[in-house]
Design a protein around this motif. Sequence first.
Motif, PDB file in Angstrom:
ATOM      1  N   GLU A  68       0.858  -1.176   0.000  1.00  0.00           N
ATOM      2  CA  GLU A  68       0.000   0.000   0.000  1.00  0.00           C
ATOM      3  C   GLU A  68       0.899   1.232   0.000  1.00  0.00           C
ATOM      4  N   MET A  69       0.644   2.176  -0.889  1.00  0.00           N
ATOM      5  CA  MET A  69       1.477   3.380  -1.015  1.00  0.00           C
ATOM      6  C   MET A  69       0.609   4.597  -0.721  1.00  0.00           C
ATOM      7  N   LEU A  70       0.827   5.228   0.428  1.00  0.00           N
ATOM      8  CA  LEU A  70      -0.046   6.304   0.897  1.00  0.00           C
ATOM      9  C   LEU A  70       0.422   7.664   0.391  1.00  0.00           C
ATOM     10  N   LYS A  71      -0.525   8.501   0.040  1.00  0.00           N
ATOM     11  CA  LYS A  71      -0.193   9.862  -0.379  1.00  0.00           C
ATOM     12  C   LYS A  71       0.421  10.648   0.775  1.00  0.00           C
ATOM     13  N   SER A  72       0.028  10.290   1.996  1.00  0.00           N
ATOM     14  CA  SER A  72       0.596  10.968   3.167  1.00  0.00           C
ATOM     15  C   SER A  72       2.086  10.683   3.312  1.00  0.00           C
ATOM     16  N   ASN A  73       2.557   9.614   2.677  1.00  0.00           N
ATOM     17  CA  ASN A  73       3.994   9.293   2.658  1.00  0.00           C
ATOM     18  C   ASN A  73       4.649   9.744   1.358  1.00  0.00           C
ATOM     19  N   ASN A  74       4.005  10.710   0.701  1.00  0.00           N
ATOM     20  CA  ASN A  74       4.541  11.343  -0.517  1.00  0.00           C
ATOM     21  C   ASN A  74       4.567  10.414  -1.728  1.00  0.00           C
ATOM     22  N   TRP A  75       3.680   9.421  -1.756  1.00  0.00           N
ATOM     23  CA  TRP A  75       3.587   8.583  -2.948  1.00  0.00           C
ATOM     24  C   TRP A  75       2.713   9.285  -3.980  1.00  0.00           C
ATOM     25  N   SER A  76       3.274   9.462  -5.175  1.00  0.00           N
ATOM     26  CA  SER A  76       2.548  10.067  -6.282  1.00  0.00           C
ATOM     27  C   SER A  76       2.158   8.982  -7.282  1.00  0.00           C
ATOM     28  N   GLU A  77       1.344   9.354  -8.275  1.00  0.00           N
ATOM     29  CA  GLU A  77       0.966   8.386  -9.297  1.00  0.00           C
ATOM     30  C   GLU A  77       2.199   7.909 -10.063  1.00  0.00           C
ATOM     31  N   ARG A  78       3.105   8.846 -10.369  1.00  0.00           N
ATOM     32  CA  ARG A  78       4.314   8.476 -11.092  1.00  0.00           C
ATOM     33  C   ARG A  78       5.146   7.479 -10.288  1.00  0.00           C
ATOM     34  N   ALA A  79       5.329   7.762  -8.982  1.00  0.00           N
ATOM     35  CA  ALA A  79       6.116   6.856  -8.138  1.00  0.00           C
ATOM     36  C   ALA A  79       5.449   5.487  -8.028  1.00  0.00           C
ATOM     37  N   ALA A  80       4.115   5.456  -7.989  1.00  0.00           N
ATOM     38  CA  ALA A  80       3.393   4.181  -7.896  1.00  0.00           C
ATOM     39  C   ALA A  80       3.590   3.347  -9.162  1.00  0.00           C
ATOM     40  N   LEU A  81       3.620   4.024 -10.325  1.00  0.00           N
ATOM     41  CA  LEU A  81       3.842   3.299 -11.577  1.00  0.00           C
ATOM     42  C   LEU A  81       5.277   2.774 -11.651  1.00  0.00           C
ATOM     43  N   VAL A  82       6.229   3.567 -11.164  1.00  0.00           N
ATOM     44  CA  VAL A  82       7.621   3.098 -11.123  1.00  0.00           C
ATOM     45  C   VAL A  82       7.727   1.851 -10.247  1.00  0.00           C
ATOM     46  N   GLU A  83       7.049   1.863  -9.091  1.00  0.00           N
ATOM     47  CA  GLU A  83       7.071   0.708  -8.188  1.00  0.00           C
ATOM     48  C   GLU A  83       6.427  -0.509  -8.852  1.00  0.00           C
ATOM     49  N   THR A  84       5.393  -0.291  -9.659  1.00  0.00           N
ATOM     50  CA  THR A  84       4.727  -1.390 -10.366  1.00  0.00           C
ATOM     51  C   THR A  84       5.684  -2.042 -11.355  1.00  0.00           C
ATOM     52  N   LEU A  85       6.385  -1.220 -12.129  1.00  0.00           N
ATOM     53  CA  LEU A  85       7.352  -1.758 -13.084  1.00  0.00           C
ATOM     54  C   LEU A  85       8.512  -2.443 -12.376  1.00  0.00           C
ATOM     55  N   THR A  86       8.941  -1.892 -11.234  1.00  0.00           N
ATOM     56  CA  THR A  86      10.031  -2.506 -10.462  1.00  0.00           C
ATOM     57  C   THR A  86       9.626  -3.892  -9.969  1.00  0.00           C
ATOM     58  N   THR A  87       8.375  -4.029  -9.536  1.00  0.00           N
ATOM     59  CA  THR A  87       7.871  -5.334  -9.093  1.00  0.00           C
ATOM     60  C   THR A  87       7.893  -6.335 -10.236  1.00  0.00           C
ATOM     61  N   LEU A  88       7.479  -5.897 -11.413  1.00  0.00           N
ATOM     62  CA  LEU A  88       7.500  -6.773 -12.580  1.00  0.00           C
ATOM     63  C   LEU A  88       8.931  -7.168 -12.932  1.00  0.00           C
ATOM     64  N   ALA A  89       9.861  -6.211 -12.837  1.00  0.00           N
ATOM     65  CA  ALA A  89      11.260  -6.470 -13.190  1.00  0.00           C
ATOM     66  C   ALA A  89      11.918  -7.455 -12.244  1.00  0.00           C
ATOM     67  N   SER A  90      11.419  -7.549 -11.005  1.00  0.00           N
ATOM     68  CA  SER A  90      12.025  -8.438 -10.013  1.00  0.00           C
ATOM     69  C   SER A  90      11.463  -9.852 -10.058  1.00  0.00           C
ATOM     70  N   ASP A  91      10.483 -10.089 -10.949  1.00  0.00           N
ATOM     71  CA  ASP A  91       9.866 -11.410 -11.044  1.00  0.00           C
ATOM     72  C   ASP A  91      10.677 -12.288 -11.997  1.00  0.00           C
ATOM     73  N   LYS A  92      11.257 -13.340 -11.448  1.00  0.00           N
ATOM     74  CA  LYS A  92      12.153 -14.187 -12.240  1.00  0.00           C
ATOM     75  C   LYS A  92      11.426 -14.878 -13.385  1.00  0.00           C
ATOM     76  N   GLU A  93      10.217 -15.346 -13.146  1.00  0.00           N
ATOM     77  CA  GLU A  93       9.472 -16.045 -14.188  1.00  0.00           C
ATOM     78  C   GLU A  93       9.164 -15.110 -15.363  1.00  0.00           C
ATOM     79  N   THR A  94       8.816 -13.857 -15.046  1.00  0.00           N
ATOM     80  CA  THR A  94       8.564 -12.879 -16.098  1.00  0.00           C
ATOM     81  C   THR A  94       9.820 -12.630 -16.921  1.00  0.00           C
ATOM     82  N   CYS A  95      10.950 -12.447 -16.223  1.00  0.00           N
ATOM     83  CA  CYS A  95      12.214 -12.215 -16.928  1.00  0.00           C
ATOM     84  C   CYS A  95      12.544 -13.388 -17.844  1.00  0.00           C
TER      85      CYS A  95
END
Length: 740
Positions: free
Chosen positions: A445-472
């Motif tokens: 969960e990424m809270l706006k109160s912790n300065n999470w923006s839409e851009r940062a949330a999308l970066v985190e989404t791509l980072t999660t995908l990049a760390s998945d060995k099966e996807t790679c």
Amino acid sequence: MHNDVVALFEQYDSGEAEENLTLVGVKMYRNPTDDGKISLLVEFDSKNPENRWREDSLFNALNEEGIEFNGMKVDFNPITREKSGTIEQYLKTLAGFENEEQLIKANAQKLEEKEVENKLNEISSKLSEAVDGKNKILPFSIINNKEKGRVNIKFDTVEDNPEFNDILKELKANGWKYAPSTKQWYPVGNAVNKAEDFANRLQEKYSASLNKGMEKPMDIGEEKSPYDGIRFFDRNYNEPHDFAQYFNSNLHLFKKSSQDAITEEEAATILKAVDSEKLAIAETRNVRIGLDMKDNIVILNKTGNDIEKSSMSLPEFFEYAKESARENLEDSKQMLENYLGKNHPVKDLENIFVRLYETCIEKCEQVNSNMQKLYDSFYPKENEVSKSAVLYQRNSYRGWEISADKNFKKSVYVRPFEHTDRSGYILMAGKEGKDGFWQEKFIREMLKSNNWSERAALVETLTTLASDKETCTSLGIKETQSLNGFLASIDKIIRTENDTDIKAELINNLLGPSEAQKLSEKKYSKSLSKERVPELTIGDSVGKDKAIDVFKIADGVYQATLSREENGVGSAQNYFVIDNSIVQQLNSELKELVVSFDSRSVIENKAYEPYILRELISKDFMPPRDENFVQKLDEYISIHPLKYEKLKPVDYLNFERKLKEIAEVDKEFNKTPFELGQQLVALVDESDRPKLMDWLKYKQGCDSPENMKRVFASWLKEEPEQKKDVNRKKENGYPPRGEN
């Protein structure tokens, strides 16, 4: 009471070949009329490194004796010189408590630690059982101790069978004692000569009745239908052997010959991978594996009171085991992350349970690593057809969704949420199950109160995908990478709504124009034009350590978990590991900050990491983690100059020597001894600073600023007033101290 304690120590040592526990001293440290108890401080030493008594384990043993003196309960508080100090030192510390309430809290914490120790002993036993993946058929093990000429008995499981208490009564009646430190029963005196016969007779007498409840490790109640027609591999508690025979007799299903037969150890790896070892703790058996009448694999999975039954072919089961091992590892890491995200009032207990979670992760990592290697040996990657690295993105009811599969049968997605008390973004991962239903997993969960923006949330989404060995692997990428490296390896990102390539636009919006330009040129592949450096892989040695987990950042730069074992105790730590060919290109000051071995170097001191990472990025040996990473490094380095970091650690033991060192480091700034001393105090760890200030005040006489100036000046052999400095400041136009 001194003699009573000595007698107890001798009793605890009766199972030792030589004296282990020795009594250094005993002292009563509280008034019995205060609480009706006799409180004894017991200083002891434990000499046997292989069976060393800790303060908490001896605390448990002594207080469980329930000793009374003149009608009053005796409360033992055992201490060692190494951990708590001598009796005299401990009493001084005790006298430092400001009020009775603090003393009560300290005693309460020790009692709480006793309860935790009992629980951890139980968990530790189950952790060792989980390595085998199942409980043993016998309720206890007979341990042959040839060096001491006897056998011991250790109970492997805790049974509710009422006959279990009869075993304990029979042990005591026949002269057997219990050693809390080893959790074993051992014979004493005449019982030693007939110990082996007695143990075997005990086993024959009780094993049959106790094993009645163990024929079916998974309790499914009265309903028998899930068992109909199934031959379970664990029916004889010999799973790896039986499963290896079954697997090797069906190698033709993999188009393999007998030369590719698996060992019992490899069979055990496959079974562990699907045996729900997320926590490496098996309270009850929740998974059973067997064969149906057509020799297909059958899995019974118990969740609560429900039992899920699934059937599959051997190759499907092999694939299922590989995926389960990876999911178990991810789930274990998520459990630790969730635990760390909570507030824990007792920090000592937090450290204990964090270590338990880390142990679980280590076990899952080992199973996952072994399973992946076994799978790769059956399906070599070099025989796979090269695939285009294409991602697919869409906006669906799940949110902003991205996948390596055009049909989105497995994906990562993020969506915004709004609640009355908080708002932000939820990151999820999901896949289509064998039953056709969608299975999703919460990531974070990424809270706006912790300065999470839409851009940062999308970066985190791509980072999660990049760390998945099966996807790679599906994209033809050999291993998981940083986000920048992952995106550099992607050919296209197709938006399915209009079938357009949005890779350049997406990278530009998320990472910025400069990073987009670097990725378009694949700047971070420059090392490919050079001589390839050897890859660091799991199992490789780095000095005396072995790599048990490796994440490649760039060619020759890794984050690795290094493990070593000393005196039978294992430890693991995460480090940056750098190839020596890269280290040689760092500046001379940074070269001194790494510990070098034959072919690789390690940044052992975490405080030096920002300086070395900044140099590696500036020389293009590794990519930044994100667009703000370099800025954060630069800010940290400007606030914490390396010349001061190299002076650490600073404490009262080395303060005088470090003052001379900082004077040499800052000699060009012409600071006074007092200014240098104040700057050095700022480098002391906060936990050590009170001790340093007491040392300066009471040992060195620095009870005022004037005295502190005098002492610091004497250490540097300078006049405390530093008149020459004042004159120099006047010449430079700066008013001396005290003038306007």
